[in-house]
Design an enzyme around this catalytic site. Sequence first.
Site, short mmCIF file in Angstrom:
data_model
loop_
_atom_site.label_atom_id
_atom_site.label_comp_id
_atom_site.label_asym_id
_atom_site.label_seq_id
_atom_site.Cartn_x
_atom_site.Cartn_y
_atom_site.Cartn_z
N ASP A 13 0.82 -1.22 0.00
CA ASP A 13 0.00 0.00 0.00
C ASP A 13 0.85 1.25 0.00
O ASP A 13 2.05 1.20 -0.20
CB ASP A 13 -1.07 -0.03 1.09
CG ASP A 13 -0.51 -0.42 2.43
OD1 ASP A 13 0.65 -0.08 2.69
OD2 ASP A 13 -1.24 -1.08 3.19
N LYS A 19 -4.22 1.64 -3.79
CA LYS A 19 -4.66 2.39 -4.97
C LYS A 19 -6.14 2.72 -4.86
O LYS A 19 -6.94 1.89 -4.44
CB LYS A 19 -4.43 1.55 -6.22
CG LYS A 19 -4.62 2.35 -7.50
CD LYS A 19 -4.17 1.56 -8.70
CE LYS A 19 -3.11 2.33 -9.45
NZ LYS A 19 -2.30 1.52 -10.31
N MET A 66 -0.31 9.69 12.26
CA MET A 66 -1.64 10.05 11.74
C MET A 66 -2.23 11.22 12.52
O MET A 66 -3.43 11.25 12.81
CB MET A 66 -2.60 8.83 11.82
CG MET A 66 -2.11 7.65 11.02
SD MET A 66 -3.18 6.19 11.17
CE MET A 66 -2.62 5.53 12.74
N1 SAH Z 1 3.11 0.85 10.66
C1 SAH Z 1 3.60 2.17 10.36
C2 SAH Z 1 2.61 3.25 10.73
C3 SAH Z 1 1.27 3.15 10.01
S1 SAH Z 1 0.21 4.50 10.37
C4 SAH Z 1 4.95 2.37 11.03
O1 SAH Z 1 5.35 1.58 11.91
O2 SAH Z 1 5.63 3.32 10.67
C5 SAH Z 1 0.63 5.64 9.08
C6 SAH Z 1 1.30 6.85 9.67
O3 SAH Z 1 2.69 6.59 9.87
C7 SAH Z 1 1.28 8.07 8.79
O4 SAH Z 1 0.06 8.77 8.85
C8 SAH Z 1 2.41 8.88 9.39
O5 SAH Z 1 2.01 9.46 10.61
C9 SAH Z 1 3.41 7.80 9.71
N2 SAH Z 1 4.43 7.60 8.66
C10 SAH Z 1 4.76 6.44 8.09
N3 SAH Z 1 5.79 6.59 7.21
C11 SAH Z 1 6.08 7.92 7.24
C12 SAH Z 1 7.06 8.71 6.58
N4 SAH Z 1 7.92 8.19 5.70
N5 SAH Z 1 7.10 10.04 6.85
C13 SAH Z 1 6.25 10.58 7.73
N6 SAH Z 1 5.31 9.88 8.39
C14 SAH Z 1 5.23 8.56 8.16
#
Ligand code: SAH
Length: 269
Positions: free
Chosen positions: A47, A69, A180
């Site tokens: 995703d 998507k 988020m």
């Molecule tokens: N499982 C993921 C988090 C999923 S929730 C983890 O462990 O990172 C999705 C949220 O993760 C986004 O809304 C944002 O807050 C954060 N996030 C994930 N990748 C990011 C990135 N490259 N830059 C900024 N925020 C990110």
Amino acid sequence: MTAQNSRTTGSVSTGSVTLVGGGPGAAGLLTVAAVTAIAQADVVLFDRLAPNDELALLAPHAVLIDVGKRAGSHPVSQTGIEELIVEHALAGKRVVRLKGGDPYVFGRGSEEVLACHRNGIPVTVISGVTSAIAVPAAAGIPLTHRGISHAFTVISGHAPLTDNELEGLTLLGSTIVVLMGVGTLPTLSQGLLRHGMPVGMPVAIIERGFSATQRTTVSTLGTVLADAAAAGVRSPAVLVVGEVVRLAFSGDAAANDLVARAAEFSVTD
Ligand code: SAH
């Protein structure tokens, strides 16, 4: 998959599912186990936040399915994703479900594991580097530092926090990391202030960590709403609330500017 954990349904041998944490978006932060699992996959469901750019190279033999998507205006629903995972595994495929960061940090990974269990499909989880730690680090912000913060709390900003939670966070005094959290920034910042957190508490918002457009907005609890609006801050972003933000030492101009402004702050050991 080993012979012992394969199962036969009708004439087709059940495949397997591996939930893979893809890290925060930098190919270098994929684990060796992740790269190996992706390379062996027949099907990869990925995703939006998974490290997608390199997928065709990492999984040369796999069918790649983008479940982030937007078909019409909606991405594939969680139930739809679970059905796809199960369907491909029951057809005998080695399925990799590639998720951003770590599968068990707000990734609904556990729901997908339970769906596999319900269908008798062997499933394993490969932990990933979570954005909760790595994205602040990419902006030079450590979540702990001796004498400044000996705890951090990672929260989802998906829904507003309750008063009890806001009070608990204020009393705990840990570094607060919010994923988020762009949409609920108003209720979070106002709630923490209402429960007594100082208006001058540093806040950093790091957008699009590890991309070419990574950007850090540094502010304080009292001014973060105005600063975020002025900067046009957008998701995906990681928010950090805490004194550790003052320790930002490298990464980008905002972080370096912060160090200059916080020159009076002394780091105690
Ligand atoms: N499982 C993921 C988090 C999923 S929730 C983890 O462990 O990172 C999705 C949220 O993760 C986004 O809304 C944002 O807050 C954060 N996030 C994930 N990748 C990011 C990135 N490259 N830059 C900024 N925020 C990110």
